[in-house]
Scaffold this motif. Sequence first.
Motif, PDB file in Angstrom:
ATOM      1  N   VAL A  83      87.036 123.965  55.152  1.00  0.00           N
ATOM      2  CA  VAL A  83      86.510 125.063  55.963  1.00  0.00           C
ATOM      3  C   VAL A  83      86.794 124.819  57.439  1.00  0.00           C
ATOM      4  O   VAL A  83      87.220 125.703  58.164  1.00  0.00           O
ATOM      5  CB  VAL A  83      84.999 125.261  55.719  1.00  0.00           C
ATOM      6  N   SER A  84      86.592 123.565  57.892  1.00  0.00           N
ATOM      7  CA  SER A  84      86.791 123.305  59.319  1.00  0.00           C
ATOM      8  C   SER A  84      88.273 123.466  59.690  1.00  0.00           C
ATOM      9  O   SER A  84      88.601 123.917  60.782  1.00  0.00           O
ATOM     10  CB  SER A  84      86.267 121.921  59.704  1.00  0.00           C
ATOM     11  N   GLU A  85      89.165 123.140  58.765  1.00  0.00           N
ATOM     12  CA  GLU A  85      90.584 123.339  59.046  1.00  0.00           C
ATOM     13  C   GLU A  85      90.934 124.825  59.061  1.00  0.00           C
ATOM     14  O   GLU A  85      91.721 125.287  59.888  1.00  0.00           O
ATOM     15  CB  GLU A  85      91.441 122.599  58.011  1.00  0.00           C
ATOM     16  N   GLN A  86      90.317 125.566  58.134  1.00  0.00           N
ATOM     17  CA  GLN A  86      90.544 127.023  58.145  1.00  0.00           C
ATOM     18  C   GLN A  86      90.125 127.597  59.495  1.00  0.00           C
ATOM     19  O   GLN A  86      90.785 128.457  60.047  1.00  0.00           O
ATOM     20  CB  GLN A  86      89.719 127.700  57.049  1.00  0.00           C
ATOM     21  N   ILE A  87      88.977 127.096  59.982  1.00  0.00           N
ATOM     22  CA  ILE A  87      88.481 127.587  61.276  1.00  0.00           C
ATOM     23  C   ILE A  87      89.485 127.251  62.375  1.00  0.00           C
ATOM     24  O   ILE A  87      89.786 128.076  63.239  1.00  0.00           O
ATOM     25  CB  ILE A  87      87.084 126.980  61.589  1.00  0.00           C
ATOM     26  N   GLN A  88      90.049 126.056  62.311  1.00  0.00           N
ATOM     27  CA  GLN A  88      91.034 125.656  63.329  1.00  0.00           C
ATOM     28  C   GLN A  88      92.250 126.577  63.310  1.00  0.00           C
ATOM     29  O   GLN A  88      92.755 126.988  64.348  1.00  0.00           O
ATOM     30  CB  GLN A  88      91.483 124.215  63.077  1.00  0.00           C
ATOM     31  N   VAL A  89      92.684 126.898  62.089  1.00  0.00           N
ATOM     32  CA  VAL A  89      93.849 127.765  61.968  1.00  0.00           C
ATOM     33  C   VAL A  89      93.535 129.141  62.537  1.00  0.00           C
ATOM     34  O   VAL A  89      94.324 129.734  63.284  1.00  0.00           O
ATOM     35  CB  VAL A  89      94.292 127.868  60.487  1.00  0.00           C
ATOM     36  N   GLY A  92      95.735 137.961  51.088  1.00  0.00           N
ATOM     37  CA  GLY A  92      95.660 137.002  52.183  1.00  0.00           C
ATOM     38  C   GLY A  92      95.803 135.571  51.682  1.00  0.00           C
ATOM     39  O   GLY A  92      96.389 134.729  52.352  1.00  0.00           O
ATOM     40  N   HIS A  93      95.300 135.312  50.478  1.00  0.00           N
ATOM     41  CA  HIS A  93      95.425 133.964  49.910  1.00  0.00           C
ATOM     42  C   HIS A  93      96.876 133.590  49.639  1.00  0.00           C
ATOM     43  O   HIS A  93      97.218 132.430  49.536  1.00  0.00           O
ATOM     44  CB  HIS A  93      94.605 133.845  48.621  1.00  0.00           C
ATOM     45  N   LYS A 121     101.344 121.831  60.449  1.00  0.00           N
ATOM     46  CA  LYS A 121     101.158 121.976  59.008  1.00  0.00           C
ATOM     47  C   LYS A 121      99.897 122.778  58.706  1.00  0.00           C
ATOM     48  O   LYS A 121      99.859 123.565  57.770  1.00  0.00           O
ATOM     49  CB  LYS A 121     101.070 120.584  58.379  1.00  0.00           C
ATOM     50  N   LYS A 122      98.879 122.547  59.525  1.00  0.00           N
ATOM     51  CA  LYS A 122      97.634 123.286  59.291  1.00  0.00           C
ATOM     52  C   LYS A 122      97.797 124.763  59.594  1.00  0.00           C
ATOM     53  O   LYS A 122      97.248 125.625  58.914  1.00  0.00           O
ATOM     54  CB  LYS A 122      96.498 122.673  60.104  1.00  0.00           C
ATOM     55  N   ILE A 123      98.557 125.075  60.629  1.00  0.00           N
ATOM     56  CA  ILE A 123      98.777 126.487  60.962  1.00  0.00           C
ATOM     57  C   ILE A 123      99.683 127.132  59.929  1.00  0.00           C
ATOM     58  O   ILE A 123      99.461 128.255  59.484  1.00  0.00           O
ATOM     59  CB  ILE A 123      99.445 126.627  62.352  1.00  0.00           C
ATOM     60  N   ILE A 128      85.842 133.735  61.967  1.00  0.00           N
ATOM     61  CA  ILE A 128      85.479 132.373  62.369  1.00  0.00           C
ATOM     62  C   ILE A 128      83.971 132.190  62.289  1.00  0.00           C
ATOM     63  O   ILE A 128      83.477 131.203  61.760  1.00  0.00           O
ATOM     64  CB  ILE A 128      86.004 132.068  63.797  1.00  0.00           C
ATOM     65  N   ARG A 129      83.236 133.201  62.789  1.00  0.00           N
ATOM     66  CA  ARG A 129      81.779 133.135  62.725  1.00  0.00           C
ATOM     67  C   ARG A 129      81.294 133.001  61.287  1.00  0.00           C
ATOM     68  O   ARG A 129      80.398 132.234  60.983  1.00  0.00           O
ATOM     69  CB  ARG A 129      81.161 134.405  63.324  1.00  0.00           C
ATOM     70  N   ARG A 130      81.936 133.787  60.412  1.00  0.00           N
ATOM     71  CA  ARG A 130      81.520 133.780  59.013  1.00  0.00           C
ATOM     72  C   ARG A 130      81.732 132.380  58.406  1.00  0.00           C
ATOM     73  O   ARG A 130      80.846 131.835  57.756  1.00  0.00           O
ATOM     74  CB  ARG A 130      82.334 134.821  58.227  1.00  0.00           C
ATOM     75  N   LEU A 131      82.902 131.823  58.698  1.00  0.00           N
ATOM     76  CA  LEU A 131      83.213 130.497  58.155  1.00  0.00           C
ATOM     77  C   LEU A 131      82.288 129.433  58.739  1.00  0.00           C
ATOM     78  O   LEU A 131      81.879 128.501  58.051  1.00  0.00           O
ATOM     79  CB  LEU A 131      84.670 130.133  58.428  1.00  0.00           C
ATOM     80  N   GLU A 132      81.965 129.612  60.034  1.00  0.00           N
ATOM     81  CA  GLU A 132      81.082 128.630  60.657  1.00  0.00           C
ATOM     82  C   GLU A 132      79.699 128.664  60.014  1.00  0.00           C
ATOM     83  O   GLU A 132      79.081 127.631  59.792  1.00  0.00           O
ATOM     84  CB  GLU A 132      80.988 128.873  62.167  1.00  0.00           C
ATOM     85  N   LYS A 133      79.247 129.893  59.713  1.00  0.00           N
ATOM     86  CA  LYS A 133      77.964 130.023  59.015  1.00  0.00           C
ATOM     87  C   LYS A 133      78.045 129.340  57.656  1.00  0.00           C
ATOM     88  O   LYS A 133      77.151 128.614  57.254  1.00  0.00           O
ATOM     89  CB  LYS A 133      77.609 131.509  58.831  1.00  0.00           C
TER      90      LYS A 133
END
Lengths: 346, 185
Positions: free
Chosen positions: B146-152, A191-192, B109-111, B176-181
């Motif tokens: 992390v917040s950008e990963q969540i956005q993607v 995935g990375h 770009k983020k996506i 998403i939940r995991r990243l938010e935690k």
Amino acid sequence: MTKWYDEEGAGTSVVTASRIRLHRNIAGFPFPEKMADGDLKKLNAELADTAVGITGRFDLPADRFELGDLSGRARQALQERHLISSSLIEYTKPASMVLTKDESIALLFGGDDHLRLQVSVSGKNLEGAWARAGRTDDWFNERYPFAFDDKYGYLTAWPTHVGTGMRAYLILHLPILGRTRRFSSTVSEVGHFGIAVRNAFGPEEENYGDVYVIYNQQTLGQSEEEYIALVNKVGTELAVQEERLREAELGKRRSQWEDAVWRAYGTLRYARSLPLKESLELISRVRLGECLGLLKPEKTISLLPLMQGCLPATLCTVNHREAGEEELASLRAAYLRASFPDMMGE
Amino acid sequence: MLCEQCGEREANVVIRETRNGNVTERHLCAQCAQSTELGSLFDEIPFVRILSGILGMAGGSRQKESEEDFAAVTCPTCGTGYAEFVKNGRFGCPDCYSTFGILMDGGIKKIQGSDRHMGKRPLMAGTPASVPEAESAAAVPEELSVSEQIQVLRERLSEAIAEEEYEEAARLRDEIRRLEKEAES
Ligand SMILES: [Zn+2]
Ligand SMILES: [Zn+2]
């Protein structure tokens, strides 16, 4: 007529099939969602007319139809074989399809984009699929200007398809690797690199039949060839790992595997009722037995068509009737009894 | 099998969820799946937040202000309004890329991990009104926060929901939940 996946060769024991999908839009029109039904219908029809030329050039007879003329079941059956996406099952706007009889080329007009072009080939041959997809792409592009932007590339309704508009898929049979504990960490590792791994059959939490699909998640920023090379690289690595594990298993537990694959074959040849999950697992096991040389079928076990033939909507469509779980299980068992080849020297 | 929820339509969606080691299974029709299971998905991650996050306006009062500013933006070619664009996560026509591209501010770009096409070029193209150059065009590839990963992931989630790939949607939601935690701790 034989389907593309019936040609599945021996010698491609892990990589079962390759597929290229392209999303394209015609310049000067909004995307299908924003088109009036009448305009969309007209554009779809024009594009479908054009499609006949290219399938003819490939010498592939094709069917042309409107999705709206099909029953819900028939559309589900197309989705089960990945010829349309699930959002098209209950799609109400006009959408047309040109599908070669061997199902190797599937052209969908309408839906998310004006053109969704899919080419499938057996074995590990993304280059071959891309060559054919590229020629088909050009065939349309010689006649229609595409919505394209210098910076963002081919413009699509979803920002997740923009750029090349291309996804490259490999379909892998991983009966041993897929069951190891480290497989889930392998999946997040790849995935990375921007490669997604999905179950080909079964729900998210559970894989039925050990078949996995890998593809490039991103579509913008690298060339088609680079994405294909990436998917190939990951696919090859997974295949090598699977082959190694197979060899090790055969060394350690040959007689247990021999028993297991023949039991699976016996069940497929004689059972009267088979649920989906069990069927796919048995097919996977017999195919593994063939790859390990533990049984020698008179004709190679074609993993994908056998598995696809077990799916509910396809069974209903082939048998021209609606069936509940129980009846499906018996239709499935009958289908498998009839489909499994004899073994040599049995 | 009939849908467990309405008992009327054929159940063609199975939603399996693993919570604390317990697997629950529900057989629903597409409509009910949309309104119930995914209803909870919608509540947790309202669509309005999905793309506005991507648009780089995440967070507090600033987000609210920007959204009010953007609310009036409509694609002149296809009539897609800002709210509709944010809700669906989809473009209505090629020109939407220039209309909303300004607002996207690196969102693509983020996506995609990139905002520059490197592949095949068409034999014949209709180029939309040119997309303004992002000032970050020459920027080196960056690790996503992390917040950008969540956005993607939210963008992928909206696609998965629209494609009715509910299992994928559930998986993305968990991720998403995991990243938010992770972001909280
Ligand atoms: Zn229902
Ligand atoms: Zn537009």
